[in-house]
Design a protein around this motif. Sequence first.
Motif, mmCIF file in Angstrom:
data_model
loop_
_atom_site.group_PDB
_atom_site.id
_atom_site.type_symbol
_atom_site.label_atom_id
_atom_site.label_comp_id
_atom_site.label_asym_id
_atom_site.label_seq_id
_atom_site.Cartn_x
_atom_site.Cartn_y
_atom_site.Cartn_z
ATOM 1 N N PRO A 149 0.858 -1.384 -0.258
ATOM 2 C CA PRO A 149 0.217 0.246 -0.340
ATOM 3 C C PRO A 149 0.542 1.595 -0.122
ATOM 4 O O PRO A 149 2.251 1.275 0.511
ATOM 5 C CB PRO A 149 -0.715 -0.324 1.095
ATOM 6 C CG PRO A 149 -0.456 -1.165 2.257
ATOM 7 C CD PRO A 149 0.216 -1.618 1.294
ATOM 8 N N MET A 150 0.026 2.420 -0.356
ATOM 9 C CA MET A 150 1.503 3.476 -0.859
ATOM 10 C C MET A 150 0.816 5.057 0.160
ATOM 11 O O MET A 150 1.288 6.156 -0.581
ATOM 12 C CB MET A 150 1.345 3.872 -2.432
ATOM 13 C CG MET A 150 1.427 2.670 -3.411
ATOM 14 S SD MET A 150 3.174 2.372 -3.468
ATOM 15 C CE MET A 150 4.001 3.965 -3.981
ATOM 16 N N GLU A 151 0.208 4.522 0.646
ATOM 17 C CA GLU A 151 -0.573 5.865 1.842
ATOM 18 C C GLU A 151 0.702 6.382 2.341
ATOM 19 O O GLU A 151 0.634 7.758 2.943
ATOM 20 C CB GLU A 151 -2.163 4.836 2.759
ATOM 21 C CG GLU A 151 -2.963 5.078 2.361
ATOM 22 C CD GLU A 151 -3.073 3.589 1.584
ATOM 23 O OE1 GLU A 151 -4.466 3.712 1.292
ATOM 24 O OE2 GLU A 151 -2.058 2.570 1.093
ATOM 25 N N ALA A 152 1.708 5.599 3.034
ATOM 26 C CA ALA A 152 2.647 6.711 4.031
ATOM 27 C C ALA A 152 4.427 7.642 2.897
ATOM 28 O O ALA A 152 4.386 7.518 3.427
ATOM 29 C CB ALA A 152 3.525 5.317 4.253
ATOM 30 N N VAL A 153 3.287 7.043 1.689
ATOM 31 C CA VAL A 153 4.077 8.165 0.658
ATOM 32 C C VAL A 153 3.740 9.408 0.863
ATOM 33 O O VAL A 153 2.906 9.637 0.315
ATOM 34 C CB VAL A 153 4.326 7.648 -0.831
ATOM 35 C CG1 VAL A 153 5.200 8.373 -1.514
ATOM 36 C CG2 VAL A 153 4.429 6.394 -1.144
ATOM 37 N N LEU A 154 4.412 10.710 -0.079
ATOM 38 C CA LEU A 154 4.480 11.873 0.810
ATOM 39 C C LEU A 154 4.098 12.660 -0.894
ATOM 40 O O LEU A 154 4.877 11.852 -1.949
ATOM 41 C CB LEU A 154 5.619 12.587 0.870
ATOM 42 C CG LEU A 154 5.983 12.706 2.999
ATOM 43 C CD1 LEU A 154 7.110 13.429 2.776
ATOM 44 C CD2 LEU A 154 5.222 13.261 3.995
ATOM 45 N N PRO A 155 3.159 12.793 -0.767
ATOM 46 C CA PRO A 155 2.722 13.707 -2.236
ATOM 47 C C PRO A 155 3.559 14.578 -2.842
ATOM 48 O O PRO A 155 4.887 14.682 -2.793
ATOM 49 C CB PRO A 155 1.767 15.002 -1.878
ATOM 50 C CG PRO A 155 1.403 14.621 -0.288
ATOM 51 C CD PRO A 155 2.634 14.068 -0.248
#
Length: 587
Positions: free
Chosen positions: A275-281
């Motif tokens: 999952p990619m939720e923890a990546v900063l925009p």
Amino acid sequence: MARSLPPLPTAPAYAELHCLSNFSFQRGASQPEELVQRAHALGYGALAITDECSVAGVVHAQGEAERLGLKLLLGSEFVVTLDSGAVFTLVALAHNLAGWGNLCEFITRARRAAPKGEYRLRWADVQQQTLADCELLLGGMDALTLETSWAIATRVQALYPGQVWLEVLQCLGADDALRGYRVHQLARVSGLPRVATGRVHMHLRSRKPLHDVLTAVRIGKPVADCGFALQANAELHLRSRARLAALHPPELLAATLVIAARCTFNLKELRYQYPMEAVLPGQTPAQTLRQYAAEGALERYPSGVPGTVQKQLEHELALIAELRYEMYFLTVHDLVRFARGRGILCQGRGSAANSVVCYCLGVTEVNPALSNLLFERFISRERDEPPDIDVDFEHQRREEVIQYIYQKYGRERAAITAVVASYRPRSALRDVGRALEIPEALIAAMAKEHPGMYSRAVLVERLEAAIARVQGGGGFAGHSGDTAAGSAPVVGDVPQAMPFQLPPPRRLQLWLDLACQLQRFPRHLSQHVGGFVLTQGPLTRLVPVENASMKDRSVIQWDKDDLDAVGLLKVDVLALGMLSAIRRCLV
């Protein structure tokens, strides 16, 4: 001149399409590896593992099939209930990756609709859910009326044209001819093709006594009281191709190869996406991890990051990026940050303490500048093993972290990995003993021994000691003294003063033999203490998810040891009572 004999006919090719392993708990009597080995020895073209509403055993079978070069088909068996209460069997075999995903979601819905260890599947559910890209086999249709079986067959055929077959089973039963005629009649009126299957429950016919015991355990009765619940004979095993050729017409055997050719899915096709939720925009996972590590390093070393630490930090970040483990570190960092934001004590441990990255992210508290720890003990290019960061949280507040995971990723993308609870000597002796009506006093005396995998000879010795303790005497009456492996204790007449009637020697021998066979058999799926599997897309398209016994918990159908084989990563959310004690001291 001697007349030459004609050559023996060549046995036709065959693929077994309906086979239960012991991961169909208390139904299958063979390990997945044993089934694969036997099918390979018999020269089968392929073997399908179709456990009941489960794929828990396919990873074990896949590894053995690859080793032997046998084609493995992956699927599942379902018992479908009609409104009238009658049932029929549906077997689904995945064609490809899409079919596997549909099958996993189908199993998930059936399992989530029932309590742990059960599933619910009605005829309406089959019509509403999808099993596209799967080959479907209808079984047990001979037990229904022709009108009902015709309605089911034509409806399934309309939903999945060209993918539906009628199972033909020949198990040397008294009604084989009648059942075969009814299936032939249904095929004629519905237009569905027929295919031969064995509905296999064991790899060898010699496993029939163990299969009877498992049946007795499942229904909670002694074997002697099971009646028609037991199989009438031992034909539900992997039979030779010559024997099958004598039972089935050639076209039904050839149809098995047609189906096997259509099913090409392999577990290696699974592509795990973290999952990619923890990546900063606007950043990549590598950039995000580098930023968090740099910020943490400034907090850990306010006077400046030592040169040796900075060099080690760059080395670790480069290796993590090369092996594509950035998202794993970011997810663990997110959980630790959430916990500390809620005032929940947590602490990483194990080989993760060797990592500067983990120290800078706040996962561990071991300062690498003050030690000489080896990072490659944690992550190594040569070992090519996924990292394993054990994070302990306060025992009394870990549930907050677990529910945070479910809320953030959703039930369809997060679940706890399973642990296969297997038979140990103690549980095997108890279950087999009760099925064979061994006196409870003797079972209890044997079960008091400390657990461990015992040989047949050791069990014989312990049985002698158990009988001596229960009788209050010196051992077997009339014992010959021979306790070699494979030999049976010889028991003479039992004195009337004994507190129980000692079973005959043959039953005691059978008790030990079957208990030895049952060791290491899976009993049920339990939940891991805290290992979560998280995915970017739906987890239920990679592996089925079912309810756990605990409220608001769900588990996947694969054991934690299976995850490495299929490339899935888990995040350990563990509990430590000492952290709760420390928290109470700090209040």
